[in-house]
Design a protein around this motif. Structure first.
Motif, short mmCIF file in Angstrom:
data_model
loop_
_atom_site.label_atom_id
_atom_site.label_comp_id
_atom_site.label_asym_id
_atom_site.label_seq_id
_atom_site.Cartn_x
_atom_site.Cartn_y
_atom_site.Cartn_z
N PRO A 1 0.81 -1.23 0.00
CA PRO A 1 0.00 0.00 0.00
C PRO A 1 0.84 1.27 0.00
CG PRO A 1 -0.14 -1.13 2.12
CD PRO A 1 0.51 -2.07 1.17
N MET A 2 1.93 1.29 0.78
CA MET A 2 2.77 2.50 0.79
C MET A 2 3.45 2.69 -0.56
SD MET A 2 5.87 3.50 3.37
CE MET A 2 6.80 5.02 3.13
N ALA A 3 4.01 1.60 -1.09
CA ALA A 3 4.65 1.70 -2.40
C ALA A 3 3.64 2.11 -3.47
CB ALA A 3 5.29 0.36 -2.77
N LEU A 4 2.40 1.61 -3.33
CA LEU A 4 1.36 1.97 -4.29
C LEU A 4 1.13 3.48 -4.29
CD1 LEU A 4 -0.91 1.19 -6.27
CD2 LEU A 4 -2.41 0.95 -4.29
N HIS A 5 1.03 4.05 -3.08
CA HIS A 5 0.81 5.50 -3.01
C HIS A 5 2.00 6.25 -3.60
CE1 HIS A 5 -2.91 5.18 -0.88
NE2 HIS A 5 -2.37 4.57 0.19
N LEU A 6 3.21 5.76 -3.34
CA LEU A 6 4.38 6.41 -3.90
C LEU A 6 4.41 6.33 -5.42
CD1 LEU A 6 7.10 5.19 -1.36
CD2 LEU A 6 6.20 7.51 -1.59
N LEU A 7 4.07 5.14 -5.95
CA LEU A 7 4.06 4.96 -7.40
C LEU A 7 2.98 5.81 -8.05
CD1 LEU A 7 4.62 1.09 -7.63
CD2 LEU A 7 6.22 2.88 -8.36
N GLU A 8 1.80 5.83 -7.44
CA GLU A 8 0.71 6.65 -7.99
C GLU A 8 1.10 8.13 -7.97
OE1 GLU A 8 -2.61 5.63 -5.56
OE2 GLU A 8 -3.35 4.11 -6.95
N GLY A 9 1.67 8.56 -6.84
CA GLY A 9 2.08 9.95 -6.76
C GLY A 9 3.14 10.30 -7.79
N LEU A 10 4.08 9.38 -7.96
CA LEU A 10 5.13 9.61 -8.94
C LEU A 10 4.57 9.69 -10.35
CD1 LEU A 10 8.15 9.82 -9.60
CD2 LEU A 10 8.20 7.32 -9.76
N PHE A 11 3.68 8.74 -10.67
CA PHE A 11 3.14 8.69 -12.03
C PHE A 11 2.27 9.91 -12.33
CE2 PHE A 11 -0.23 7.60 -15.03
CZ PHE A 11 0.52 7.14 -16.11
N PHE A 12 1.26 10.13 -11.47
CA PHE A 12 0.33 11.23 -11.75
C PHE A 12 0.98 12.58 -11.50
CE2 PHE A 12 -2.74 7.73 -10.95
CZ PHE A 12 -3.41 7.78 -12.16
N GLY A 13 1.88 12.64 -10.49
CA GLY A 13 2.57 13.90 -10.25
C GLY A 13 3.45 14.29 -11.41
N THR A 14 4.19 13.32 -11.93
CA THR A 14 5.05 13.59 -13.08
C THR A 14 4.22 13.98 -14.29
OG1 THR A 14 6.72 12.04 -12.26
CG2 THR A 14 6.82 12.64 -14.59
N ARG A 15 3.12 13.27 -14.48
CA ARG A 15 2.28 13.58 -15.64
C ARG A 15 1.67 14.97 -15.52
NH1 ARG A 15 -2.60 9.70 -17.61
NH2 ARG A 15 -3.64 10.55 -15.78
N ALA A 16 1.22 15.33 -14.30
CA ALA A 16 0.65 16.66 -14.09
C ALA A 16 1.70 17.75 -14.26
CB ALA A 16 0.01 16.75 -12.70
N ALA A 17 2.90 17.49 -13.68
CA ALA A 17 3.98 18.47 -13.81
C ALA A 17 4.38 18.64 -15.27
CB ALA A 17 5.18 18.04 -12.97
N ASN A 18 4.42 17.52 -15.96
CA ASN A 18 4.75 17.55 -17.38
C ASN A 18 3.75 18.39 -18.15
OD1 ASN A 18 5.94 17.08 -19.81
ND2 ASN A 18 5.38 14.93 -19.95
N ALA A 19 2.46 18.19 -17.83
CA ALA A 19 1.41 18.94 -18.53
C ALA A 19 1.51 20.43 -18.23
CB ALA A 19 0.04 18.41 -18.13
N ILE A 20 1.76 20.77 -16.93
CA ILE A 20 1.83 22.18 -16.53
C ILE A 20 3.04 22.85 -17.17
CG2 ILE A 20 2.21 23.73 -14.57
CD1 ILE A 20 0.60 21.73 -12.87
N ILE A 21 4.19 22.20 -17.07
CA ILE A 21 5.41 22.80 -17.62
C ILE A 21 5.34 22.84 -19.14
CG2 ILE A 21 7.91 22.56 -17.80
CD1 ILE A 21 7.92 21.39 -15.02
N SER A 22 4.73 21.82 -19.73
CA SER A 22 4.57 21.82 -21.18
C SER A 22 3.70 23.00 -21.62
CB SER A 22 3.94 20.50 -21.65
OG SER A 22 3.69 20.52 -23.02
N GLU A 23 2.61 23.23 -20.85
CA GLU A 23 1.74 24.35 -21.17
C GLU A 23 2.48 25.67 -20.97
OE1 GLU A 23 -1.67 26.14 -22.55
OE2 GLU A 23 -1.16 24.01 -22.47
N ARG A 24 3.28 25.72 -19.89
CA ARG A 24 4.06 26.93 -19.64
C ARG A 24 5.07 27.16 -20.77
NH1 ARG A 24 4.19 31.90 -17.48
NH2 ARG A 24 6.29 32.48 -16.78
#
Length: 477
Positions: free
Chosen positions: A129-152
């Motif tokens: 469960p802890m690794a799952l939260h870390l993996l989810e955060g990494l995946f969606f966080g990176t994707r969101a950051a990528n989208a924001i910075i890409s838009e910027r």
């Protein structure tokens, strides 16, 4: 493909991925997993197919490949026991599209431990469960950051282009405003001088001949060629002397305009014979106003034409009022991009075009290809701070249309060249680059257009080569 009995928990523990699991967890995997054998050359799964299984290599050699402009390009090959592939993101469930990102082939006869995607997802979600939260955060966080910075990144590029376009538009617009103000003064002067000439001193026939002189002066001004400096000075002196001799005040001020319009002493002598010596001064000034007005209208026409071309280039660059996918001429797109980037290309950088004008139009997303050209041109210019040459070539190579950008800059070091298309990787100082320009370009060319983008570099010669399918494509996505 052949399927055999399930692996025992002890056999599973020999795989590095499972060696730290508990006995109960190994029992659970042994019960739900299976082994599969694939012959050499067989496809285990194909790129883009629904990701239904998680694969762990037990024996043999495998290769991963991706489709680039219709060709399978191998991206990895290994015979390491225990390596895994397949539905590696199954734990994210319906929040992401579950498809295989590449094709897996057996290079030699190979055997796999296979676990259904839903079972793999359950194991990760339940056991870690802890690794799952870390993996989810990494995946969606990176994707969101990528989208924001890409838009910027896109907004910054748009702001830069807008500033450049505003600068380019300001020059002809200001010139048109200045010419219009001067033209207004000249027209007012023409009316005043014509009133002085036509207040009864000239009859109808003389006025008609005066208008003919005006038309001839305008025609001469429109076709006059610029004289060398010495010749122009001599012509001005001759006209000025003639005006002084005939009592025309401030002849030194009128002579440059008349000489520039190709009006010399013989023409002025004819004019004097038409209107008489008494009316010569107002007549000459009226004709000077006429010539000035014609030249000013030429300046306004040139300025407005430049504005129109810039607006047309901006529309071509942004692909306004056009379908997202259309048949485009890459040369038109490149030229529009160069026009938009004029303010960013220093005077020390020479742009050389070597176009194959016989190339056919291709189906493409024009606005997105313009973004690719923008990124490659800006990078090339940045690599030549002291000046240099940017050469843009196009040609056809089998079924591909090739666009190549070559700069004479510092080059890309060999140790970082494999990373230049990675998201967020940049060689620029902190704050000067997001590292998304080439990543975005790669995704537009490869993922969107099923093409390829290649690079070769050495000091003094860096080449980015964009390969696009030249024929009609049934599907571009």
């Amino acid at each position: 493909m052949s399927t055999s009995a399930h692996l025992s928990p002890e056999q599973l523990r020999t795989l590095f991925l499972f060696e730290e699991l508990s006995d109960g967890q190994l029992d659970w995997l042994a019960e739900r997993g299976r082994t599969e054998r694939r012959p050499a050359g067989g496809v285990v799964y194909g790129e883009g197919e629904p990701a239904t299984c998680f694969f762990v290599l037990l024996s043999g050699a495998i290769a991963l490949s991706r489709v680039l402009h219709g060709d399978d390009v191998e991206v990895n090959r290994t015979d390491q026991r225990g390596v895994y592939s397949g539905a590696t993101r199954a734990y994210l469930g319906d929040r992401v599209e579950q498809r295989y990102p590449h094709t897996l082939r057996a290079v030699t006869d190979a055997e796999f431990f296979v676990l259904p995607a839903n079972e793999f997802a359950h194991a990760v979600q339940t056991w870690f469960p802890m690794a799952l939260h870390l993996l989810e955060g990494l995946f969606f966080g990176t994707r969101a950051a990528n989208a924001i910075i890409s838009e910027r990144e896109r907004l910054m590029a748009l702001a830069s282009l807008s500033a450049g376009l505003t600068h380019e538009l300001n020059n002809p617009a200001a010139a048109a405003v200045r010419a219009t103000a001067a033209l207004r003064e000249r027209v007012a002067g023409m009316r005043h001088k014509l009133a002085m000439i036509a207040d009864g001193r000239l009859d109808g026939t003389e006025l008609h001949r005066l208008v003919e002189l005006q038309d001839d002066a305008v025609q001469r001004a429109a076709t006059a060629s610029a004289l060398p400096a010495l010749a122009a000075a001599d012509a001005e002196d001759a006209v000025g002397d003639w005006l002084d001799e005939h009592g025309v005040a401030e002849g030194w001020d009128l002579a440059p305009t008349l000489a520039a319009a190709g009006i010399g002493v013989p023409w002025l002598t004819t004019a004097a014979g038409t209107v008489g010596e008494d009316n010569l001064g107002p007549t000459v000034r009226w004709l000077v106003y006429t010539v000035d007005a014609e030249l000013l209208m030429g300046e306004i026409d040139d300025a407005v034409t430049r504005i129109s071309r810039l607006v047309g280039a901006a529309q071509q660059y942004a692909q306004l009022d056009r379908a997202p996918q259309q048949t485009v001429d890459v040369h038109t797109l490149i030229d529009a991009t160069l026009t938009m980037l004029q303010a960013k290309i220093p005077s020390g950088v020479a742009v050389v075009k070597e176009y194959d004008r016989e190339l056919p139009p291709i189906p493409a997303f024009g606005a997105e290809l313009n973004q690719v050209w923008t990124n490659l041109i800006v990078n090339a210019v940045d690599a030549m701070p002291a000046g240099g040459t940017l050469t843009i070539r196009t040609w056809r190579e089998d079924a591909l249309l090739v666009v190549e950008f070559t700069d004479t800059g510092t080059g890309i070091p060999a140790d970082i060249r494999p990373r230049i298309f990675e998201p967020f990787f940049t060689t620029k100082p902190v704050g000067e680059g997001t590292g998304l320009g080439l990543d975005i370009s790669y995704r537009i060319v490869v993922n969107k257009h099923h093409g390829d983008i290649r690079v070769s570099s050495q000091p003094g010669e860096t080449r980015f080569r964009v390969c696009l399918p030249a024929g009609a494509q049934d599907e571009i996505s």
